[in-house]
Design a protein around this motif. Structure first.
Motif, PDB file in Angstrom:
ATOM      1  N   GLY A 258     -45.342 -10.885 -24.594  1.00 46.40           N
ATOM      2  CA  GLY A 258     -43.899 -10.706 -24.552  1.00 46.40           C
ATOM      3  C   GLY A 258     -43.161 -11.852 -25.206  1.00 46.40           C
ATOM      4  O   GLY A 258     -42.209 -11.643 -25.974  1.00 46.40           O
ATOM      5  N   GLY A 259     -43.595 -13.062 -24.914  1.00 44.96           N
ATOM      6  CA  GLY A 259     -42.969 -14.237 -25.517  1.00 44.96           C
ATOM      7  C   GLY A 259     -43.115 -14.242 -27.025  1.00 44.96           C
ATOM      8  O   GLY A 259     -42.169 -14.572 -27.763  1.00 44.96           O
TER       9      GLY A 259
ATOM     10  N   VAL B 149     -40.775 -11.531 -28.595  1.00 43.06           N
ATOM     11  CA  VAL B 149     -39.377 -11.974 -28.571  1.00 43.06           C
ATOM     12  C   VAL B 149     -39.134 -13.019 -29.655  1.00 43.06           C
ATOM     13  O   VAL B 149     -38.135 -12.972 -30.385  1.00 43.06           O
TER      14      VAL B 149
ATOM     15  N   TRP C 183     -36.685 -12.616 -32.873  1.00 45.34           N
ATOM     16  CA  TRP C 183     -35.620 -13.615 -32.994  1.00 45.34           C
ATOM     17  C   TRP C 183     -35.658 -14.296 -34.362  1.00 45.34           C
ATOM     18  O   TRP C 183     -34.619 -14.547 -34.984  1.00 45.34           O
TER      19      TRP C 183
ATOM     20  N   ASP D 277     -38.070  -5.577 -35.807  1.00 44.79           N
ATOM     21  CA  ASP D 277     -39.475  -5.249 -35.569  1.00 44.79           C
ATOM     22  C   ASP D 277     -39.813  -4.100 -36.512  1.00 44.79           C
ATOM     23  O   ASP D 277     -39.337  -2.974 -36.331  1.00 44.79           O
TER      24      ASP D 277
END
Length: 233
Positions: A43-44, A47, A51, A56
């Motif tokens: 998940g990190g 993200v 960012w 995506d």
């Protein structure tokens, strides 16, 4: 009145019983920690990637097609539940796991750790490659990507095979049917949302170039192996 030796034996029996009860709980906690570590890592990374890049690419087309996007969203919900099935069953099982470490705990943890390291390394290498302006318009063929075209997906598959093996010691009977979890991940990544989408994008960008054709011919699809072991097309 019981003698001192009898009291000592009773105390040892109670202690052993408590250890027997606590260890399965620890195995359940360990399985949960493994899943949380995987989720935070992936998940990190996702993200951070969105960012940095602002989008995506996997969903660039789908997000403009409500029905297609709904299918993607629904598939992800099915994916999460099916993938977590071994751990969910382990955490709700009255058995909870064996009262001592067994082969499945050790092998499962090792396979999981290997998969997590491979996936994280591959993701990190590709992200660093794409963030380098000198590599704009190029495909990655260095690091783990020089040994496999999709080492990140191989790592993801290993993670969930490791999770099933680790959890299997606390499962019994029909619960072992949760082996569908790693099979589902393999089928999904290999034939549905992973490799096919990436192959389509790669072929559209570089499929006509001799350099990319040579890379595909000499590089294994999933498992990172030396090029002289890779299947020649």
């Amino acid at each position: 009145m019981p003698c001192t030796s009898q009291l000592a034996c009773l105390h040892l029996s109670e202690t052993a019983s408590n250890i027997t009860l606590v260890l399965p709980c620890l195995l359940q906690i360990a399985a949960t920690v493994f899943v949380v570590a995987w989720a935070l890592r992936l998940g990190g990374f996702l993200v951070l990637r969105v960012w940095k890049t602002g989008h995506d690419s996997r969903f660039d087309e789908a997000k403009h097609k409500p029905f297609t996007f709904w299918i993607y969203w629904t598939m992800q919900a099915v994916w999460v539940y099916t993938t977590l099935l071994p751990v969910l069953l382990l955490n709700t099982s009255s058995l909870g796991g064996p009262a001592a470490l067994i082969w499945s705990d050790i092998i499962g943890a090792a396979v999981y750790a290997t998969g997590l390291i491979v996936e994280a390394t591959a993701d990190g290498q590709k992200f660093a490659f794409k963030m380098n302006p000198a590599n704009k318009g190029k495909f990655i063929d260095e690091g783990l990507w020089s040994y496999a075209r999709y080492p990140n997906y191989f790592g993801e598959m290993l993670v969930w095979w490791g999770m099933f093996i680790f959890a299997s010691g606390g499962l019994q009977g029909a619960q072992l049917a949760s082996v569908v979890s790693p099979f589902f991940v393999m089928m999904l990544l290999r034939f549905v949302s992973g490799v096919p989408l990436q192959e389509k994008q790669a072929n559209a960008r570089w499929g006509t170039t001799q350099e990319y054709q040579n890379y595909v011919a000499k590089t294994n699809l999933l498992v990172p192996v030396p090029k002289f072991w890779a299947k020649q097309s």
